[in-house]
Write a protein that holds these residues in place. Structure first.
Motif, mmCIF file in Angstrom:
data_model
loop_
_atom_site.group_PDB
_atom_site.id
_atom_site.type_symbol
_atom_site.label_atom_id
_atom_site.label_comp_id
_atom_site.label_asym_id
_atom_site.label_seq_id
_atom_site.Cartn_x
_atom_site.Cartn_y
_atom_site.Cartn_z
ATOM 1 N N ASP A 1 36.493 -8.866 -35.979
ATOM 2 C CA ASP A 1 36.233 -7.997 -37.122
ATOM 3 C C ASP A 1 35.072 -7.030 -36.905
ATOM 4 O O ASP A 1 34.649 -6.354 -37.818
ATOM 5 C CB ASP A 1 36.006 -8.835 -38.374
ATOM 6 C CG ASP A 1 34.825 -9.799 -38.226
ATOM 7 O OD1 ASP A 1 34.291 -9.934 -37.114
ATOM 8 O OD2 ASP A 1 34.456 -10.413 -39.233
ATOM 9 N N SER A 2 34.562 -6.944 -35.684
ATOM 10 C CA SER A 2 33.428 -6.068 -35.400
ATOM 11 C C SER A 2 33.881 -4.844 -34.613
ATOM 12 O O SER A 2 34.775 -4.912 -33.795
ATOM 13 C CB SER A 2 32.385 -6.814 -34.568
ATOM 14 O OG SER A 2 31.951 -7.963 -35.245
ATOM 15 N N ALA A 3 33.205 -3.722 -34.844
ATOM 16 C CA ALA A 3 33.484 -2.498 -34.102
ATOM 17 C C ALA A 3 32.682 -2.497 -32.803
ATOM 18 O O ALA A 3 31.651 -3.159 -32.694
ATOM 19 C CB ALA A 3 33.136 -1.281 -34.943
ATOM 20 N N VAL A 4 33.170 -1.740 -31.827
ATOM 21 C CA VAL A 4 32.529 -1.622 -30.521
ATOM 22 C C VAL A 4 32.378 -0.138 -30.211
ATOM 23 O O VAL A 4 33.294 0.644 -30.466
ATOM 24 C CB VAL A 4 33.416 -2.268 -29.425
ATOM 25 C CG1 VAL A 4 32.823 -2.054 -28.052
ATOM 26 C CG2 VAL A 4 33.625 -3.738 -29.694
ATOM 27 N N GLU A 5 31.237 0.251 -29.667
ATOM 28 C CA GLU A 5 31.047 1.634 -29.230
ATOM 29 C C GLU A 5 30.996 1.666 -27.710
ATOM 30 O O GLU A 5 30.356 0.818 -27.084
ATOM 31 C CB GLU A 5 29.762 2.223 -29.818
ATOM 32 C CG GLU A 5 29.855 2.408 -31.306
ATOM 33 C CD GLU A 5 29.331 3.752 -31.781
ATOM 34 O OE1 GLU A 5 28.894 4.579 -30.971
ATOM 35 O OE2 GLU A 5 29.393 3.957 -33.002
ATOM 36 N N ILE A 6 31.667 2.675 -27.144
ATOM 37 C CA ILE A 6 31.726 2.845 -25.690
ATOM 38 C C ILE A 6 31.442 4.305 -25.385
ATOM 39 O O ILE A 6 32.062 5.199 -25.979
ATOM 40 C CB ILE A 6 33.112 2.439 -25.136
ATOM 41 C CG1 ILE A 6 33.387 0.959 -25.427
ATOM 42 C CG2 ILE A 6 33.226 2.741 -23.652
ATOM 43 C CD1 ILE A 6 34.809 0.522 -25.131
ATOM 44 N N ALA A 7 30.529 4.550 -24.458
ATOM 45 C CA ALA A 7 30.226 5.922 -24.052
ATOM 46 C C ALA A 7 31.384 6.474 -23.232
ATOM 47 O O ALA A 7 31.936 5.781 -22.372
ATOM 48 C CB ALA A 7 28.933 5.961 -23.242
#
Length: 172
Positions: free
Chosen positions: A5-11
């Motif tokens: 249920d968590s978002a992930v950020e990726i460059a």
């Protein structure tokens, strides 16, 4: 990667992309992405729009049900750039491997580094866990085959119309 249920950020070269869990409201976007990801396979049918629409609706529903049944613990994410959906990725983590079930980016943003950035983040996760990464790719999908080969994936099996590939941290 975080819990389901968590978002992930990726460059990525286009800026940070965000992977967030799918919602029912994403269905229309997923359907259009699904259709755009299958155009070469269905080119002859596109000449008959009603038949094309019926087939795509059927195939989309079948894929949705089969993914949920075969990969009930997988993470189903929408890929966003600047708050707008630009793709989808489904990743299953059964404990023996990191299995990329499906990945698609909108046509206008393909070959711009987003898929590579996401794949490298998943490979980093697998490396840290000491697991291989596996996926299946259509044998006619030359751009994806080139991406996976460039990242160090190797063919391990041929299935009608698909090639199963694996990346192993100890080798790749």
């Amino acid at each position: 990667m975080p819990e389901n249920d968590s978002a992930v950020e990726i460059a990525s070269p286009l800026g940070n992309v965000r992977l967030r869990p799918e919602r029912e409201a994403d269905r229309d976007f997923r359907y259009v992405l699904f259709c755009n990801s299958r155009l070469p396979e269905w080119e002859l049918v596109r000449a008959q729009p009603e038949l094309f629409e019926q087939l795509m609706q059927h195939q989309f529903a079948a894929q949705t049900v089969s993914y949920l049944n075969f990969f009930p613990k997988a993470r189903f994410d929408i890929i966003e750039l600047g708050g707008e959906p630009i793709g989808r990725i489904v990743v299953d983590r059964p404990g023996t491997m990191l299995h990329i079930v499906d990945q698609a980016i909108v046509p206008q943003l393909r070959s711009r580094g987003v898929g590579t950035a996401i794949m490298q983040a998943l490979m980093d996760e697998a490396r840290a866990a000491g697991l291989p990464v596996r996926l299946k790719v259509a044998s006619t999908n030359d751009p994806s085959m080139r991406l996976y080969a460039r990242l160090g994936f190797e063919p391990i099996a041929e299935i009608p119309a698909y090639i199963e590939m694996e990346w192993n941290a100890q080798v790749g």
